[in-house]
Design an enzyme around this catalytic site. Structure first.
Site, PDB file in Angstrom:
ATOM      1  N   LYS A  36      -1.275 -35.899   6.225  1.00 19.64           N
ATOM      2  CA  LYS A  36      -1.341 -34.434   6.359  1.00 19.64           C
ATOM      3  C   LYS A  36      -0.311 -33.709   5.494  1.00 19.64           C
ATOM      4  CE  LYS A  36       1.577 -34.374  10.484  1.00 19.64           C
ATOM      5  NZ  LYS A  36       1.600 -34.556  11.933  1.00 19.64           N
ATOM      6  N   ARG A 131       4.477 -31.539  23.933  1.00 27.26           N
ATOM      7  CA  ARG A 131       3.461 -31.054  23.008  1.00 27.26           C
ATOM      8  C   ARG A 131       2.132 -31.484  23.627  1.00 27.26           C
ATOM      9  NH1 ARG A 131       3.296 -32.301  16.598  1.00 27.26           N
ATOM     10  NH2 ARG A 131       1.833 -33.897  17.322  1.00 27.26           N
TER      11      ARG A 131
END
Ligand SMILES: *Cc1c(COP(=O)(O)O)cnc(C)c1O
Length: 367
Positions: A36, A131
């Site tokens: 990414k 998260r």
């Protein structure tokens, strides 16, 4: 050569990936190479596959689609919980995704059936970083639900630490994950292929633990790309830290007063850096001292200036959208010259994402 550009020394990435695949392999842990930070740049993805990663992971549908189009032979993993609005494209773009929401899983199931594309699921567990993840107490129930959804195959559980709150993936956390894998297997009567322990921040634990338990996969981006441990940002032994550098072109070099003059308000990006107190006679010192300053044609749209390391003799003085201002003292610099900078993860992420920054493979003589 085109500027600005991100120069990528693929041999450095290859060395880092090869070393990590080998060291972790000895402990029974496979590597998913995470692309990414470089927008799944095909050349780099190819190097990861050559280095023996077990698969490629990315957090963006578009990046996975690019890897698919490029004919990536490695299994592709979506490492962010898929958007409900993207499930159809997702079952085409990747083989496995990390998941936490039943609504998404149901939609993925429907898409998998509709297109006859079976889709693997790794259920993510919240172990304290706050998260993504299913609460520990809900994991078994959730796993049972996934096994009842047609078109989906529950292949594993996983967790992600050290990203949001800096919670360290230590032996306790990993033992907890291993225990949950056993619980899910017992409750659902199946075998989980994958226990995905985390990201680059897990390396310290993974390479030193006396018992990695059930953990048999790590998803690695930063450690492969930059050769550092994200928990400390210290170099990892045997890895290279010089795979990336950012090159920008000088568009102005002038000697100017050391300090700005006039009344000071905010800048385009918030409060101005504090200026030193006026000299004892009450006047600003601005027009007395001077500095040689250069402007580079790159800005906050392309980089995080706080994440750049300037070359020796060059001091970063600030950045606006399109200008990076440096002090150059005695550097013999003229308009049209180039300067190159080191990058941290944040700066790399932004540079690799800017359409104004070219990605160029840098070839060096064998060392
Ligand atoms: C970004 C990410 C990774 C890779 O993290 P690095 O610190 O770059 O190794 C792994 N897993 C998930 C879920 C991520 O979002």
């Amino acid at each position: 050569m085109t500027a600005p550009r991100l120069e990528i020394e693929l041999e450095a990435v290859r060395q880092n990936a090869t070393v990590l695949v080998e060291r972790l392999g000895r402990r029974g842990i496979g590597v998913v190479g995470v692309t990414k930070a470089v927008m799944a740049w095909p050349e780099l993805a190819g190097v990861l596959i050559d280095s023996g990663v077990a698969g490629l992971g990315d957090s963006r549908l578009e990046n996975l689609q690019k890897l698919r189009r490029d004919g990536s032979t490695a299994p592709l993993m979506m490492i962010r919980s898929p958007m409900l609005s993207q499930v159809d494209a997702m079952v085409h773009a990747c083989d496995v995704s990390l998941n936490t929401e039943l609504a998404v899983l149901s939609a993925l199931s429907a898409a998998a059936i509709r297109y006859e594309l079976p889709h693997a699921v790794v259920l993510m567990v919240e172990l304290g970083d706050l998260r993504e993840g299913v609460a520990i107490d809900d994991v078994v129930d959730m796993a049972r639900c996934v096994t009842r959804l047609p078109g989906l195959v529950l292949t594993g559980i996983g967790t992600n630490l050290a990203c949001q709150s800096g919670v360290v993936p230590d032996q306790n956390k990993m033992d907890e994950l291993s225990g949950l894998a056993d619980e899910v297997e017992a409750a659902c009567g199946l075998t989980l292929d994958t226990v995905s322990g985390g990201n680059s921040a897990n390396l310290g634990w993974a390479l030193s633990s006396a018992d990695v338990g059930r953990v048999n996969q790590l998803r690695l981006g930063e450690a492969i790309l930059l050769g550092v441990d994200p928990l400390t940002r210290m170099p990892i032994d045997g890895l290279r830290q010089d795979a990336f550098r950012l090159v920008a072109e000088v568009i102005e070099v002038k000697t100017k007063p050391a300090e700005p003059w006039g009344e000071i308000g905010q800048t385009a990006f918030g409060p101005a850096a504090p200026t030193p107190a006026p000299s004892p006679d009450g006047h600003g010192r601005s027009t007395i001292e001077t500095r040689r300053r250069a402007i580079l044609a790159i800005g906050r749209q392309d980089i995080d200036p706080d994440g750049l390391t300037a070359p020796a003799g060059v001091i970063l003085r600030g950045a606006s959208s399109d200008h990076l201002v440096v002090e150059v003292a005695d550097e013999p610099l003229t308009v049209g010259d180039e300067l190159s900078f080191g990058l941290d993860y944040g700066a790399l992420l932004r540079a690799a994402t800017s359409p104004f920054v070219a990605k160029v493979a840098r070839v060096v003589q064998p060392r």
